[in-house]
Design a protein around this motif. Structure first.
Motif, PDB file in Angstrom:
ATOM      1  N   UNK A 101     -11.441  42.897  12.440  1.00 32.31           N
ATOM      2  CA  UNK A 101     -11.067  42.260  13.694  1.00 32.31           C
ATOM      3  C   UNK A 101      -9.561  42.357  13.898  1.00 32.31           C
ATOM      4  N   UNK A 102      -9.140  43.240  14.811  1.00 26.98           N
ATOM      5  CA  UNK A 102      -7.747  43.386  15.232  1.00 26.98           C
ATOM      6  C   UNK A 102      -6.787  43.583  14.064  1.00 26.98           C
ATOM      7  N   UNK A 103      -7.265  44.218  12.982  1.00 31.05           N
ATOM      8  CA  UNK A 103      -6.431  44.498  11.818  1.00 31.05           C
ATOM      9  C   UNK A 103      -5.823  43.246  11.200  1.00 31.05           C
ATOM     10  N   UNK A 104      -6.429  42.101  11.471  1.00 36.56           N
ATOM     11  CA  UNK A 104      -5.877  40.849  10.961  1.00 36.56           C
ATOM     12  C   UNK A 104      -6.863  40.081  10.091  1.00 36.56           C
ATOM     13  N   UNK A 105      -8.145  40.321  10.277  1.00 37.39           N
ATOM     14  CA  UNK A 105      -9.155  39.568   9.556  1.00 37.39           C
ATOM     15  C   UNK A 105     -10.447  40.376   9.536  1.00 37.39           C
ATOM     16  N   UNK A 106     -11.452  39.838   8.853  1.00 43.61           N
ATOM     17  CA  UNK A 106     -12.766  40.463   8.773  1.00 43.61           C
ATOM     18  C   UNK A 106     -13.821  39.519   9.330  1.00 43.61           C
ATOM     19  N   UNK A 107     -14.888  40.093   9.842  1.00 41.40           N
ATOM     20  CA  UNK A 107     -16.000  39.293  10.333  1.00 41.40           C
ATOM     21  C   UNK A 107     -17.288  39.788   9.690  1.00 41.40           C
ATOM     22  N   UNK A 108     -18.026  38.854   9.105  1.00 37.57           N
ATOM     23  CA  UNK A 108     -19.254  39.189   8.394  1.00 37.57           C
ATOM     24  C   UNK A 108     -20.399  38.337   8.927  1.00 37.57           C
ATOM     25  N   UNK A 109     -21.478  38.996   9.308  1.00 36.50           N
ATOM     26  CA  UNK A 109     -22.693  38.286   9.701  1.00 36.50           C
ATOM     27  C   UNK A 109     -23.415  37.853   8.438  1.00 36.50           C
ATOM     28  N   UNK A 110     -23.599  36.544   8.268  1.00 27.77           N
ATOM     29  CA  UNK A 110     -24.271  36.029   7.085  1.00 27.77           C
ATOM     30  C   UNK A 110     -25.736  36.461   7.078  1.00 27.77           C
ATOM     31  N   UNK A 111     -26.268  36.708   5.876  1.00 26.58           N
ATOM     32  CA  UNK A 111     -27.652  37.146   5.725  1.00 26.58           C
ATOM     33  C   UNK A 111     -28.584  35.946   5.745  1.00 26.58           C
ATOM     34  N   UNK A 112     -29.686  36.079   6.496  1.00 28.72           N
ATOM     35  CA  UNK A 112     -30.677  35.017   6.533  1.00 28.72           C
ATOM     36  C   UNK A 112     -31.353  34.901   5.172  1.00 28.72           C
ATOM     37  N   UNK A 113     -31.581  33.674   4.732  1.00 28.50           N
ATOM     38  CA  UNK A 113     -32.272  33.453   3.472  1.00 28.50           C
ATOM     39  C   UNK A 113     -33.761  33.695   3.649  1.00 28.50           C
ATOM     40  N   UNK A 114     -34.361  34.291   2.652  1.00 34.93           N
ATOM     41  CA  UNK A 114     -35.796  34.535   2.701  1.00 34.93           C
ATOM     42  C   UNK A 114     -36.546  33.283   2.264  1.00 34.93           C
ATOM     43  N   UNK A 115     -37.529  32.898   3.060  1.00 37.98           N
ATOM     44  CA  UNK A 115     -38.380  31.783   2.691  1.00 37.98           C
ATOM     45  C   UNK A 115     -37.781  30.418   2.926  1.00 37.98           C
ATOM     46  N   UNK A 116     -36.570  30.351   3.513  1.00 34.50           N
ATOM     47  CA  UNK A 116     -35.957  29.052   3.802  1.00 34.50           C
ATOM     48  C   UNK A 116     -34.994  29.226   4.957  1.00 34.50           C
TER      49      UNK A 116
END
Length: 660
Positions: A101-116
């Motif tokens: 993101x704009x060479x200043x930070x990172x963005x990560x989509x969290x992974x959905x937990x399986x079964x919960x």
């Protein structure tokens, strides 16, 4: 918790605070964030948890972030090096679904937990960092912060509960306050287990409830630690790890036995590729290989990889047609069963070569295109991806790269996945295969592989993810992080259920040995520069196979230097694979000696490497403080100290020592 609310659309888009003090202006962050006005403050009955531990092998910080917030949660994150908390982008590897993101930070989509409910992610950070900074996006233009500031998780320097830099009061990680008072003793894990692994958890991110007394807060924090400890046990002892290498390392990786998983086997496996590009020509390869089973076992191999078993348009087996017809150019189905039985009798596991990416059709469609399949799996053109221009499929777009010589199968189709899972389970039962070598896995998403492996429950699996390394004006780049990241991303997509051939290490060995540039065998962090340096237990190291060598010779290992390559992979972590042509050659006795040394010193897929030298004419390393090795014409002797070293093996430009 506070919601930075719905401000004007133009300013809110992709804007977020990245400062420890939202009122303080910082010119270095200009264009990076806009301060959003607070619309309203809402109490949220959700939790955000962060645990931090040190990896004993690499000394890196392993951060596990989880939340029960609903929907797609994006973590906007970075690191800092001191108390000023100036955001920086950390070095790779980064989790999957991470963007810059704009060479200043990172963005990560969290992974959905399986079964919960909820989601999570694991982050691996260098040991010299002071803190992990983040905020959460829970909806478009709605950001979750900690009391108006960025969440800050101290690294290395503190093991206390995570606190705001403006509020010294300890706070509970859950937003449920007095209503939540779970009894951890009801957990499936015993108190003894919890006490044993509490040391894995060093920090917990907190969200203030506001009405809880200090004693109550302390009890709640202890309860949260116990819950995370129980979860950590299930993660780190799991036989099917879902995170990066450091997260799945056992507390004492050097103590056998390591738990069996489909990506590592026992952890002590040594693989033999049991064929070359010409093996089909005799028409009785299964019978010929059967005669060598006892010899291969005596050499120390624990797994053998057999050629594709199905009827195929090409004699080598990589253009499969009727998947249930196992009479091939290598022999009959009965001969195959007998071969597998013989290998089992000498304690060698057997891998089937499964070509899942593509399949040759039996019939043409109304347009004269070959995309209608016969045999037991009589698929129509819905089984072919829509973006393969040669075969006019009516399926969905491909989830990977197209293989243009045959119709690419659409694994997003439920009926395709169902049929392939049934076929793989049939092969396991009918033939006795113990696992898989998966061909051309670049062609389809690794998540489908996870589905197939969970159904067929293999002992060991390796995928072939082969693409080009990074070059500049014809010269191989020293930094091959981008290349190995693509392989690691695929392994991650399988949820760690499969390993992958370490093509990065093979390519770097080529350049190092051909050009006498052994400095290439150490990355910028002083670690092995291939997949084996980032995720050793999932790296299947090799120097040659039926494609790169044999009569094809697409990428032949430097001639006369093969034993330097084997001295490297057979002493290092990862799972080494030896090519058939080299086993049955004048190299056999040297390879056997290296395998014997590896076994008696219990070198395994997670062994620890300390690189001692990586210079122009020599590379040297010490593995598990038990084995020292060097390759290249330059000089190296292992250091004198607590260990006494004795030379065990010597060959052309390589030496190996054992600690006595």
């Amino acid at each position: 918790m506070m919601l930075a609310g719905e401000a004007s659309q133009s300013k809110a888009q992709d804007s977020i605070s990245a400062s420890s003090d939202p009122k303080q202006e910082d010119s270095s962050l200009e264009g990076f964030y806009d301060e959003l006005p607070l619309v309203k403050q809402l109490p949220l009955h959700n939790s955000v948890g962060v645990s931090v531990r040190k990896c004993r092998e690499t000394a890196k910080n392993i951060i596990y972030l989880e939340t029960d917030l609903p929907g797609d949660v994006v973590v906007h994150w970075g690191v800092c090096r001191d108390d000023a908390k100036n955001w920086e982008i950390p070095a790779a590897p980064h989790p999957p679904e991470t963007i810059l993101f704009k060479n200043k930070a990172l963005r990560t989509l969290l992974k959905q937990k399986e079964g919960s409910s909820g989601c999570s992610e694991l982050f691996t950070l260098d040991e010299d960092l002071a803190g992990f900074l983040f905020v959460l996006r829970i909806k478009e233009n709605i950001w979750l912060k900690y009391m108006g500031n960025d969440f800050f998780v101290p690294l290395s320097k503190s093991s206390s509960s995570v606190q705001s830099n403006k509020d010294s009061e300890a706070t509970h990680v859950s937003g449920k306050g007095e209503q939540e008072n779970e009894d951890v003793s009801g957990s499936a894990f015993t108190d003894g287990i919890i006490n044993e692994i509490r040391n894995l958890v060093s920090d917990i991110s907190s969200v203030k409830t506001g009405k809880t007394k200090t004693k109550k807060v302390q009890e709640s924090i202890l309860q949260e630690i116990e819950k995370l400890a129980a979860e950590a046990y299930s993660i780190f002892r799991s036989s099917t790890p879902t995170f990066s290498e450091e997260a799945v390392l056992l507390e004492e990786a050097t103590k056998p036995p390591l738990k069996v998983s489909s990506a590592t086997g026992s952890g002590y496996e040594i693989l033999c590729q049991g064929f070359n590009w010409e093996s089909h020509k005799s028409g009785r390869w299964y019978m010929e290989l059967k005669e060598k089973a006892k010899q291969l076992s005596s050499l120390g191999f624990t797994i053998i990889w057999l050629p594709p078993p199905t009827e195929s348009v090409s004699p080598e087996g990589y253009m499969p047609k009727d998947l249930y017809n196992l009479n091939s150019r290598y022999g009959t189905i009965d001969e195959l069963r007998d071969l597998v039985k013989n290998f089992h009798e000498v304690d060698i596991k057997v891998l089937g070569d499964a070509v899942l990416n593509h399949r040759c059709a039996h019939y043409k469609n109304q347009n004269g295109v070959w995309n209608i399949f016969g045999g037991r799996l009589s698929w129509d053109d819905r089984a072919v991806v829509a973006d393969d221009p040669h075969f006019q499929g009516r399926g969905n777009k491909s989830s990977g790269d197209n293989f243009h010589a045959a119709p690419n199968i659409d694994h997003s189709q439920d009926f395709v996945r169902k049929d392939l899972k049934e076929w793989m389970c049939w092969l396991r039962k009918e033939i006795g295969y113990d696992g898989w070598r998966l061909d051309f896995v670049r062609g389809f998403w690794g998540g489908y592989v996870k589905d197939y492996l969970e159904a067929s429950e293999p002992y060991f699996t390796v995928g072939e993810f082969w693409d080009s390394l990074s070059y500049t004006y014809g010269d191989m780049d020293h930094n091959q992080d981008a290349h190995r990241q693509r392989i690691v991303d695929w392994i991650n997509a399988t949820n760690g259920t499969a390993g992958a051939f370490d093509v990065t290490t093979k390519g770097i060995l080529h350049a190092a040995l051909e050009r006498c540039e052994y400095w290439r065998l150490s990355d910028e962090k002083g670690k092995p520069p291939g997949v084996v340096g980032w995720w050793p237990s999932r790296a299947i190291t090799f120097i040659e196979n039926h494609d790169t060598g044999s009569t094809q010779g697409h990428w032949r290992f430097p001639g006369g230097k093969e034993m330097q390559g084997y001295a490297y992979i057979l002493t290092h972590p990862g799972t080494p694979a030896v090519f058939y042509d080299h086993v049955f050659s004048h190299y056999q006795s040297e390879i056997a000696s290296l395998i014997s040394l590896r076994n008696r010193n219990k070198i395994h897929c997670r062994s620890i490497v300390k690189i001692a030298k990586a210079e122009r004419d020599v590379y040297a390393a010490v593995i598990d403080d038990k084995v020292a090795m060097k390759i290249g014409p330059g000089h190296y002797e292992p250091p004198s100290g607590p260990q006494r070293w004795s030379q065990a093996l010597e060959g052309r430009d390589y030496k190996v020592w054992e600690a006595s």
